[in-house]
Design a protein around this motif. Structure first.
Motif, short mmCIF file in Angstrom:
data_model
loop_
_atom_site.label_atom_id
_atom_site.label_comp_id
_atom_site.label_asym_id
_atom_site.label_seq_id
_atom_site.Cartn_x
_atom_site.Cartn_y
_atom_site.Cartn_z
N GLY A 144 0.79 -1.22 0.00
CA GLY A 144 0.00 0.00 0.00
C GLY A 144 0.82 1.27 0.00
O GLY A 144 0.27 2.36 -0.17
N ILE A 145 2.14 1.16 0.18
CA ILE A 145 2.99 2.36 0.23
C ILE A 145 4.14 2.26 -0.76
O ILE A 145 4.26 3.06 -1.69
N ILE A 146 5.00 1.27 -0.59
CA ILE A 146 6.18 1.10 -1.43
C ILE A 146 6.09 -0.23 -2.17
O ILE A 146 5.95 -1.28 -1.54
N LYS A 147 6.19 -0.20 -3.48
CA LYS A 147 6.15 -1.42 -4.28
C LYS A 147 7.52 -2.09 -4.34
O LYS A 147 7.64 -3.30 -4.33
N ASP A 148 8.58 -1.26 -4.41
CA ASP A 148 9.93 -1.80 -4.53
C ASP A 148 10.94 -0.73 -4.17
O ASP A 148 10.67 0.47 -4.30
N ILE A 149 12.10 -1.16 -3.70
CA ILE A 149 13.25 -0.29 -3.48
C ILE A 149 14.37 -0.83 -4.35
O ILE A 149 14.63 -2.03 -4.37
N SER A 150 15.04 0.07 -5.06
CA SER A 150 16.09 -0.33 -5.99
C SER A 150 17.36 0.48 -5.75
O SER A 150 17.30 1.62 -5.27
N LEU A 151 18.49 -0.12 -6.08
CA LEU A 151 19.70 0.66 -6.20
C LEU A 151 19.58 1.52 -7.45
O LEU A 151 19.10 1.07 -8.49
N SER A 152 19.99 2.79 -7.35
CA SER A 152 19.83 3.73 -8.45
C SER A 152 21.16 4.40 -8.74
O SER A 152 21.91 4.74 -7.82
N TYR A 153 21.47 4.59 -10.02
CA TYR A 153 22.77 5.14 -10.41
C TYR A 153 22.65 5.77 -11.79
O TYR A 153 21.69 5.48 -12.54
N GLY A 154 23.59 6.63 -12.15
CA GLY A 154 23.54 7.22 -13.47
C GLY A 154 24.51 8.37 -13.63
O GLY A 154 25.35 8.62 -12.77
N PHE A 155 24.35 9.09 -14.74
CA PHE A 155 25.22 10.22 -15.03
C PHE A 155 24.50 11.18 -15.97
O PHE A 155 23.54 10.82 -16.65
N ASP A 156 24.99 12.42 -16.00
CA ASP A 156 24.57 13.44 -16.96
C ASP A 156 25.82 13.97 -17.66
O ASP A 156 26.91 13.96 -17.08
N ALA A 157 25.66 14.46 -18.89
CA ALA A 157 26.76 15.10 -19.59
C ALA A 157 26.20 16.09 -20.60
O ALA A 157 25.17 15.81 -21.23
N ASN A 158 26.86 17.25 -20.71
CA ASN A 158 26.40 18.21 -21.71
C ASN A 158 27.58 18.95 -22.33
O ASN A 158 28.72 18.89 -21.83
N ALA A 159 27.31 19.65 -23.42
CA ALA A 159 28.26 20.54 -24.06
C ALA A 159 27.45 21.59 -24.80
O ALA A 159 26.37 21.31 -25.32
N LYS A 160 27.99 22.84 -24.83
CA LYS A 160 27.28 23.94 -25.47
C LYS A 160 28.29 24.91 -26.04
O LYS A 160 29.29 25.24 -25.38
N ASN A 161 28.04 25.39 -27.26
CA ASN A 161 29.00 26.25 -27.94
C ASN A 161 28.76 27.72 -27.64
O ASN A 161 28.44 28.54 -28.50
N THR A 162 28.93 28.08 -26.36
CA THR A 162 28.88 29.47 -25.93
C THR A 162 30.24 29.88 -25.39
O THR A 162 31.13 29.04 -25.20
N PHE A 179 6.57 3.85 -5.59
CA PHE A 179 5.40 3.90 -4.72
C PHE A 179 4.27 3.04 -5.28
O PHE A 179 4.12 2.87 -6.49
N ASP A 180 3.50 2.47 -4.36
CA ASP A 180 2.39 1.58 -4.71
C ASP A 180 1.14 2.43 -4.90
O ASP A 180 0.44 2.74 -3.94
N VAL A 181 0.88 2.83 -6.16
CA VAL A 181 -0.28 3.67 -6.46
C VAL A 181 -1.28 2.87 -7.29
O VAL A 181 -0.91 1.91 -7.97
N PRO A 182 -2.58 3.22 -7.22
CA PRO A 182 -3.60 2.44 -7.92
C PRO A 182 -3.41 2.39 -9.43
O PRO A 182 -3.71 1.38 -10.06
N ALA A 183 -2.95 3.47 -10.02
CA ALA A 183 -2.74 3.52 -11.47
C ALA A 183 -1.61 4.49 -11.76
O ALA A 183 -1.42 5.47 -11.05
N GLY A 184 -0.87 4.21 -12.81
CA GLY A 184 0.26 5.06 -13.14
C GLY A 184 1.46 4.76 -12.25
O GLY A 184 1.53 3.69 -11.62
N PHE A 185 2.37 5.71 -12.17
CA PHE A 185 3.61 5.48 -11.45
C PHE A 185 4.09 6.74 -10.75
O PHE A 185 3.94 7.85 -11.29
N ILE A 186 4.66 6.54 -9.58
CA ILE A 186 5.38 7.60 -8.88
C ILE A 186 6.66 6.98 -8.34
O ILE A 186 6.60 6.02 -7.57
N ASN A 187 7.79 7.49 -8.75
CA ASN A 187 9.09 7.00 -8.30
C ASN A 187 9.90 8.16 -7.73
O ASN A 187 9.90 9.26 -8.29
N ALA A 188 10.59 7.91 -6.65
CA ALA A 188 11.44 8.92 -6.03
C ALA A 188 12.82 8.34 -5.79
O ALA A 188 12.96 7.17 -5.39
N SER A 189 13.86 9.14 -6.02
CA SER A 189 15.23 8.71 -5.81
C SER A 189 15.95 9.68 -4.88
O SER A 189 15.72 10.89 -4.93
#
Length: 323
Positions: A144-162, A179-189
């Protein structure tokens, strides 16, 4: 990232639900796919008016205000789910109008600004490993509250010609809560966040900057609006990065590298599944409108003489699910 929102929130559900029942064994002559879910999207959106730190105009009374920047944004994004987790990648190509001019600090004389708009490439990856799937239990769920807990990881990268010439690189690692919601999804990290970047206005060789490691929070959601009788959904994300310092070690030499502030980015899209509405073929073509709010963009804080750090912009676009 209109397609980004729907992709990112769809994938994590599959790994979390794996422990409910074993998957049927594939036939010998028809092996099952490695991925439980896979979706790739191409999208275009028009954003108006966006802003950039330091892009400003001087008013007749001598004060400064933010200069609005229209942007054309092209995106490719991919999400998949496998037995133990999820993967998500997105790449934006953002083309600014001339209000955000291209430039360089490597021209003869050290600085040049052009009469055409800048182009930015921004990529992001996020992955998860489901603790329920890894352990083969439901120990990491709260009914009724949390469906799953996961290890989370990642990266961002950008470049801009200014002239500033940003080259953002960051890594994140922490936990994701589905989160365990009736429909759709809600995830928090909840992540630890470490960023490296470039400030073209610093004197060479001190243009590369390294910020403090700080907490970072992400919320992503997609909720169907079934009560409308239309294939509508509301989808979006919220990111918070705590103040990450100045990025330079010699503060006296680079006093103009101001302290960063708490960064808050929020985008909300109203998404219509046009393929479902017109052709009764869902998950093929989406159209969307949305609003984006960005406080202390990239951590930069507004002052009386430095604007462009707060963005309030509308967006509209179309997304195609290609495979």
């Amino acid at each position: 990232m209109a397609g980004v929102v729907s992709l990112l929130v769809t994938a994590p559900v599959f790994a979390a639900d794996l422990v409910k029942a074993p998957a049927p064994a594939p036939l010998p002559d028809a092996p099952g796919s490695f991925f439980l879910f896979s979706d790739t999207q191409f999208s275009y959106r028009y954003q108006f008016p966006s802003s950039e730190p330091g892009v400003q105009v001087q008013n007749s009374d001598g004060s400064f205000s933010t200069r609005g920047i229209p942007k054309h944004i092209y995106n490719i994004s991919h999400a998949n789910a496998w037995a133990y987790g999820t993967n998500f990648f997105t790449l934006d190509i953002l083309k600014s109008a001339s209000q955000d001019p291209g430039g360089t600090t490597n021209a003869p004389g050290g600085f040049a600004q052009y009469d055409y708009g800048a182009t930015e490439a921004y990529g992001l990856y996020r992955g998860t490993l489901s603790l329920n799937a890894l352990t083969g239990t439901k120990a990491f769920a709260v009914p009724g509250i949390i469906k799953d807990i996961s290890l989370s990881y990642g990266f961002d990268a950008n470049a801009k010609n200014t002239a500033f010439g940003p080259r953002k690189r960051d890594v994140v690692g922490g936990l994701n809560f589905a989160f365990d919601v009736p429909a759709g999804f809600i995830n928090a990290s909840v992540h630890a966040y470490k960023e490296w970047n470039r400030n073209g206005f610093n004197t060479y060789p001190n243009r590369d900057v390294s910020f403090d490691t700080v907490p970072e929070f992400e919320i992503v959601y997609s909720l169907p609006l079934s009560f409308t009788g239309l294939p509508l959904s509301i989808a979006g994300f919220n990111n918070i990065v705590l103040p990450k310092g100045r990025g330079v070690t010699d503060v006296t030499a680079f006093a103009f590298n101001a302290k960063t502030g708490l960064e808050f980015l929020s985008r909300t899209n109203l998404v219509l599944d046009l393929g479902k509405l017109v052709y009764d073929t869902p998950n093929k073509v989406d159209v969307f409108i949305g609003f984006q709010y960005w406080l202390n963009k990239f951590g930069a804080q507004e002052t009386a003489t430095f604007k462009g750090t707060e963005e309030k912009s509308f967006l509209a676009g179309v997304s195609f699910h290609v495979f």
